[in-house]
Design a protein around this motif. Structure first.
Motif, PDB file in Angstrom:
ATOM      1  N   LEU A 184       0.831  -1.204   0.000  1.00  0.00           N
ATOM      2  CA  LEU A 184       0.000   0.000   0.000  1.00  0.00           C
ATOM      3  C   LEU A 184       0.866   1.255   0.000  1.00  0.00           C
ATOM      4  O   LEU A 184       0.585   2.228  -0.706  1.00  0.00           O
ATOM      5  CB  LEU A 184      -0.924   0.000   1.207  1.00  0.00           C
ATOM      6  CG  LEU A 184      -1.935   1.140   1.291  1.00  0.00           C
ATOM      7  CD1 LEU A 184      -2.852   1.133   0.080  1.00  0.00           C
ATOM      8  CD2 LEU A 184      -2.750   1.046   2.583  1.00  0.00           C
ATOM      9  N   GLY A 185       1.965   1.221   0.764  1.00  0.00           N
ATOM     10  CA  GLY A 185       2.871   2.361   0.815  1.00  0.00           C
ATOM     11  C   GLY A 185       3.511   2.628  -0.539  1.00  0.00           C
ATOM     12  O   GLY A 185       3.680   3.781  -0.946  1.00  0.00           O
ATOM     13  N   ARG A 186       3.878   1.560  -1.235  1.00  0.00           N
ATOM     14  CA  ARG A 186       4.496   1.739  -2.553  1.00  0.00           C
ATOM     15  C   ARG A 186       3.490   2.321  -3.543  1.00  0.00           C
ATOM     16  O   ARG A 186       3.837   3.186  -4.357  1.00  0.00           O
ATOM     17  CB  ARG A 186       5.035   0.400  -3.057  1.00  0.00           C
ATOM     18  CG  ARG A 186       5.847   0.525  -4.324  1.00  0.00           C
ATOM     19  CD  ARG A 186       6.550  -0.763  -4.688  1.00  0.00           C
ATOM     20  NE  ARG A 186       7.258  -0.620  -5.950  1.00  0.00           N
ATOM     21  CZ  ARG A 186       7.883  -1.603  -6.578  1.00  0.00           C
ATOM     22  NH1 ARG A 186       7.914  -2.817  -6.038  1.00  0.00           N
ATOM     23  NH2 ARG A 186       8.507  -1.388  -7.728  1.00  0.00           N
ATOM     24  N   LEU A 187       2.245   1.852  -3.475  1.00  0.00           N
ATOM     25  CA  LEU A 187       1.213   2.386  -4.360  1.00  0.00           C
ATOM     26  C   LEU A 187       0.946   3.859  -4.072  1.00  0.00           C
ATOM     27  O   LEU A 187       0.768   4.662  -4.998  1.00  0.00           O
ATOM     28  CB  LEU A 187      -0.074   1.578  -4.193  1.00  0.00           C
ATOM     29  CG  LEU A 187      -0.142   0.238  -4.921  1.00  0.00           C
ATOM     30  CD1 LEU A 187      -1.348  -0.553  -4.457  1.00  0.00           C
ATOM     31  CD2 LEU A 187      -0.192   0.440  -6.437  1.00  0.00           C
ATOM     32  N   GLU A 188       0.934   4.212  -2.780  1.00  0.00           N
ATOM     33  CA  GLU A 188       0.684   5.612  -2.423  1.00  0.00           C
ATOM     34  C   GLU A 188       1.817   6.519  -2.905  1.00  0.00           C
ATOM     35  O   GLU A 188       1.586   7.667  -3.307  1.00  0.00           O
ATOM     36  CB  GLU A 188       0.503   5.734  -0.908  1.00  0.00           C
ATOM     37  CG  GLU A 188      -0.824   5.137  -0.428  1.00  0.00           C
ATOM     38  CD  GLU A 188      -0.961   5.147   1.087  1.00  0.00           C
ATOM     39  OE1 GLU A 188       0.069   5.348   1.773  1.00  0.00           O
ATOM     40  OE2 GLU A 188      -2.089   4.944   1.584  1.00  0.00           O
TER      41      GLU A 188
END
Length: 442
Positions: A327-331
């Motif tokens: 999720l952090g990478r997508l954000e």
């Protein structure tokens, strides 16, 4: 086999470049030094190494792939989205995905024009390409050899690509210039005749050479025998501008560091209309997350949906939950790429390549009132990409030798007849082609 519901022999299909090649084998060449992200870009915009797929090409060579040119489909304009079923590619929410070929050009290093590295292979590949995408590492973290560094000026890469192309053509021309001009005078040829013959080995046409000469305002008699070395350099530059149009893909636009400074410099130095900021790695990650069912994402979009945002997969299935790291990478991609640049840029590069060449999408139909193409009842089944300046008769010739042979007229959506010499444009690119047999049956 059949076209628009009517039988067509395989021999005739092969004779018609349309059925397999969407009007012509338009080819986009991808060039770039090692570590600039060329392979990542190639993977981001193609469907991997698939040899068979929903595209109209007879063969996919090892160094070629299929991407999609995205253009507004007329099904949305005429409220026919539910009935739109492309024979090749796809249509998603009124956006048509038209297959185009990509070529992974080999061996781009300084000295390629002299045969260094894979220089000869590089130049052979270039002859097949209509437009070139130059993949640059805009972060400045790789030098001219692709080695890790800091503070490198990526504009230097584009300068030497242009110089390699110039040297390749100029050296071939200038080494035999004396004999070229002697024959030119002996046969009293025009500059166009002489140079079209000399440039024919670069995958060009007489029309392209003519435009190059017009750019320099060269008139007849041209007195080619009086041209000095500077004039020949100018002719080569003008020919290159017409034959090998270049799009600069500023890859790794999300890497920070000197990225913004380098991008600004490139936009000042070169035509900003030929520059696209991109992150091929971000596109690859988004594709992977979509394939694994974590997000719903459309190519070229500025956003994606997750389970947390209430999104579902294209087939209606629920999206998977993801861990904090993913999720952090997508954000980060959302903030550094999609929010800043409105997309990952890779499909915008494909779109720009098609449109800078001037290709026109054409939608031949059997019925100009309901836009059906065959007995299935589906609309806008075919989309051809044709050269600028193509006539209605050219389209008939591409569709089928029989349509060309028996051509009578074309009919547009406004009901007016179109003659065989009418030029196809965006304003008249939906039409029915009628034959002599059609007229007899009326």
């Amino acid at each position: 086999a059949e076209y628009m519901g009517e039988p067509v022999s395989h021999q005739k299909l092969e004779a018609s470049s349309l059925f397999f090649n969407m009007g012509r084998d338009f080819m986009i060449g991808c060039v770039g030094k090692p570590s600039a992200g060329k392979s990542t870009f190639f993977n981001a915009v193609t469907e991997g190494n698939a040899k068979v797929g929903n595209y109209p090409f007879t063969t996919i060579e090892p160094n070629t792939g299929v991407s999609y040119y995205m253009v507004d489909c007329p099904c949305a304009r005429y409220d026919k989205q539910e009935q739109c079923a492309p024979r090749y590619g796809k249509c998603r929410k009124g956006v048509r995905y038209v297959p185009v070929k990509l070529l992974d050009v080999a061996g781009l290093i300084p000295g390629a024009s002299e045969g260094l590295g894979l220089g000869n292979k590089f130049l052979d590949d270039l002859r097949q390409a209509d437009v070139l995408l130059h993949i640059l590492d805009v972060s400045g973290n790789t030098n001219e050899k692709g080695e890790v560094t800091t503070g490198y000026d990526p504009s230097a890469d584009h300068d030497w690509l242009q110089q390699e192309l110039h040297n390749w053509i100029f050296n071939n021309l200038w080494t035999k210039w004396s004999s070229i001009t002697r024959r030119h005078m002996a046969v009293r040829a025009s500059a166009l005749d002489t140079l079209a013959a000399q440039f024919s080995g670069y995958g060009t046409t007489r029309a392209v050479v003519g435009r190059a000469l017009d750019r320099l305002n060269i008139k007849e008699p041209s007195h080619m025998e009086e041209w000095d070395i500077d004039m020949v350099h100018r002719v080569v530059d003008s020919f290159l501008e017409e034959r090998f149009k270049l799009i600069l893909v500023l890859n790794k636009a999300d890497m920070g560091g000197d990225t913004d400074k380098n991008a600004a410099k490139l936009c000042r130095k070169y035509d900003p209309d030929r520059i696209v900021l991109a992150s091929a790695l971000a596109e690859c990650f988004l594709k992977k997350m979509k394939q694994q069912g974590f997000i719903e994402y459309n190519e070229g979009s500025d956003h994606y949906e997750t389970a947390a945002t209430g999104g579902v997969r294209e087939n209606g299935a629920p999206l998977k939950e993801m861990d904090e790291k993913t999720l952090g990478r997508l954000e980060k991609i959302q903030d550094m790429v999609l929010f800043r640049h409105n997309s990952t840029g890779v499909h915008q590069a494909i779109k720009k390549a098609v449109e800078i060449h001037g290709l026109i999408p054409v939608y031949p139909v059997k019925n100009v009132h309901n836009f059906t193409c065959d007995a299935s009842g589906h609309v806008f089944r075919d989309c051809l990409l044709v050269e600028p300046g193509s006539t209605v008769r050219d389209v008939a010739r591409l569709l089928s030798p029989d349509l060309d042979k028996n051509f009578s007229y074309a009919e547009g959506v406004d009901g007016r007849r179109m003659g065989e010499a009418d030029i196809v444009t965006y304003a008249n690119n939906i039409f029915k082609i009628a034959t002599a047999a059609d007229e007899e049956s009326q």
